[in-house]
Design a protein around this motif. Sequence first.
Motif, short mmCIF file in Angstrom:
data_model
loop_
_atom_site.label_atom_id
_atom_site.label_comp_id
_atom_site.label_asym_id
_atom_site.label_seq_id
_atom_site.Cartn_x
_atom_site.Cartn_y
_atom_site.Cartn_z
N CYS A 87 0.91 -0.92 0.09
CA CYS A 87 0.05 -0.01 -0.17
C CYS A 87 0.95 1.09 0.05
N LEU A 88 0.51 2.24 -0.99
CA LEU A 88 1.16 3.47 -1.01
C LEU A 88 0.30 4.57 -0.64
N GLN A 89 0.28 5.38 0.33
CA GLN A 89 -0.58 6.54 0.59
C GLN A 89 -0.03 7.74 0.29
N MET A 90 -0.59 8.73 -0.07
CA MET A 90 -0.03 9.99 -0.72
C MET A 90 -0.90 11.06 -0.31
N GLU A 91 -0.27 12.05 0.15
CA GLU A 91 -1.20 13.44 0.24
C GLU A 91 -0.81 14.33 -0.77
N VAL A 92 -1.99 14.67 -1.64
CA VAL A 92 -1.70 15.85 -2.73
C VAL A 92 -2.40 17.08 -2.39
N THR A 93 -1.75 18.24 -2.55
CA THR A 93 -2.12 19.46 -2.07
C THR A 93 -1.88 20.22 -3.32
N VAL A 94 -3.25 21.00 -3.77
CA VAL A 94 -3.31 21.65 -4.83
C VAL A 94 -3.50 23.24 -4.43
N HIS A 95 -2.51 23.99 -4.84
CA HIS A 95 -2.50 25.48 -4.50
C HIS A 95 -3.08 26.36 -5.68
N GLY A 96 -4.00 27.07 -5.38
CA GLY A 96 -4.60 28.08 -6.45
C GLY A 96 -4.45 29.55 -5.82
N LYS A 97 -5.52 30.20 -5.97
CA LYS A 97 -5.65 31.64 -5.42
C LYS A 97 -7.17 31.80 -4.77
N MET A 98 -7.34 32.20 -3.90
CA MET A 98 -8.31 32.44 -3.26
C MET A 98 -8.92 33.90 -4.05
N ALA A 99 -10.47 33.88 -4.19
CA ALA A 99 -10.95 35.15 -4.69
C ALA A 99 -12.54 35.02 -4.37
N HIS A 100 -12.99 36.23 -4.32
CA HIS A 100 -14.52 36.26 -4.01
C HIS A 100 -15.57 35.61 -5.28
N ARG A 137 -3.09 3.60 -2.74
CA ARG A 137 -2.62 2.97 -4.02
C ARG A 137 -2.35 1.44 -3.60
N ARG A 138 -3.31 0.30 -3.84
CA ARG A 138 -2.86 -0.99 -3.42
C ARG A 138 -2.18 -1.46 -4.59
N MET A 139 -0.90 -2.09 -4.06
CA MET A 139 0.06 -2.78 -4.94
C MET A 139 0.26 -4.32 -4.59
N ILE A 140 -0.07 -4.82 -6.06
CA ILE A 140 0.03 -6.38 -5.90
C ILE A 140 1.44 -6.96 -5.62
N PRO A 141 1.59 -8.03 -5.30
CA PRO A 141 3.16 -8.49 -5.02
C PRO A 141 3.92 -8.39 -5.98
N GLU A 142 3.55 -8.51 -7.18
CA GLU A 142 4.50 -8.50 -8.13
C GLU A 142 5.17 -7.02 -8.77
N GLU A 143 4.57 -5.98 -8.17
CA GLU A 143 4.83 -4.61 -8.73
C GLU A 143 5.96 -4.09 -7.60
N ASP A 144 6.56 -3.05 -8.25
CA ASP A 144 7.83 -2.29 -7.67
C ASP A 144 7.31 -1.09 -7.13
N GLU A 168 5.13 4.75 -7.50
CA GLU A 168 5.12 5.80 -6.90
C GLU A 168 5.88 6.94 -7.91
N ALA A 169 6.73 6.69 -8.78
CA ALA A 169 7.15 7.43 -9.81
C ALA A 169 5.96 7.60 -11.03
N GLU A 170 5.30 6.68 -11.08
CA GLU A 170 4.10 6.70 -12.06
C GLU A 170 3.09 7.40 -11.55
#
Length: 443
Positions: free
Chosen positions: A230-243, A310-317, A322-324
């Motif tokens: 299992c690979l767990q990741m946090e993705v933070t998207v930054h924009g710009k606040m506006a009315h 992201r669940r990874m099967i035993p055959e995966e690197d 993560e790079a993908e």
Amino acid sequence: MTASSKTSSPDATQHSLQASYDALDAWIDAHFDEQVRYLQALVRVPTDTPPGNNAPHAARTAELLAEMGYVAEQHPVPQAQVREYGLESLTNLIVRRRFGAEGGPVIALNAHGDVVPPGDGWSHDPYGGEVVDGQLFGRASAVSKSDFSTYTFALRAVEALAAQEVAQGGEQGGVPGAALKGGVELHFTYDEEFGGELGPGWLLQQGLTKPDLLLAAGFSYQVVTAHNGCLQMEVTVHGKMAHAAIPDTGIDALQGAVVILNALYARNLAYREVTSKVEGIKHPYLNVGRIEGGTNTNVVPGKVTLKLDRRMIPEEDPVVVEAEIRDTIAKAAASFPGITVDVKRLLLARALKPLPGNRPLVDALQRHGEAVFGEPIPTSGTPLYTDVRLYGEHGIPAAIYGAGPRTVLESHAKRSDERVELEDLRRATKVVARTLFDLLQSR
């Protein structure tokens, strides 16, 4: 005395072993009410994680073990590490028992006490340990306080048999239990829900244990020898606040996040084409389990955070996986002008692959499982990830087996009305006791 008279025939040896198995089974039957009360006591002390204030449960478990004559080493993880990890308190337990003066394998039995909060929808008190129609209800009754109980009473049964035979002067009635050699360790840990690094991972890193074999909490109708990573990741998207009345003056982080989400979810179609050769495991999968962002309905969101699994099967690197994912996120973000993205890895749990040395453990579990349950007990993989991988990374052959139904769904684990069938608990305890007895036989 002739050589033939000194050597037991195969039939006599088998008869002797069966007498030992029968004695173990009888001890477990005679003490089963006590075993159920022990499990009820464990369920009645909450271990909701988060928040992860689990040292009180470890202390209570140590008290209960002391009443049975067991000294539980209490290994508190330093508070700074616990807080940094997002938990409140964490104490891991080790019980060590020795058979024979020297020699033999050391077999560790690991179960975790931490569990997700109960949530809504319960028809029984999640901390009540109520028994209804042969089932014991409560959070962690199946996963995996049940195996605190399974493993404790399996060990007690083996010790009782060995002590009885020593008292009788060795092999009495053809039962060879006095010849047991090796050690058994109970590892009761409290960090499975957050990845195990402060549970078994911490015990192993501190050099507090290095068993020869590992059996970890599982269910009764299959022996699990492999599991997903299992690979767990946090993705933070930054924009710009506006009315919201003048949205063109901002950059909508949520719309940018949607572009990234669509790109990530599109990967699931490709993952379906990547199949595992391990029975019980199908293909990789990606899930976004949490989204946070924005400040109000009339404000263009300036920041949105996604947490993905992201669940990874035993055959995966894992490195390639993560790079993908990072590449997919970067390309999607580049297609939405103005946003920037931060990506942080939260967890990398590697897959469990069978190590050659687990064969005696697996064979014994299957053999005794079939004898006790009256049906074949297959080996399989599981799409879950577990703490067992941490032992595997230290070169310790392992298997997963304990008290529970055929599937996680049947147990209601992580749902309301989690429960364990008491007959599964009783029979799994017999299987584990018999297996320990076989592995500790002097060769």
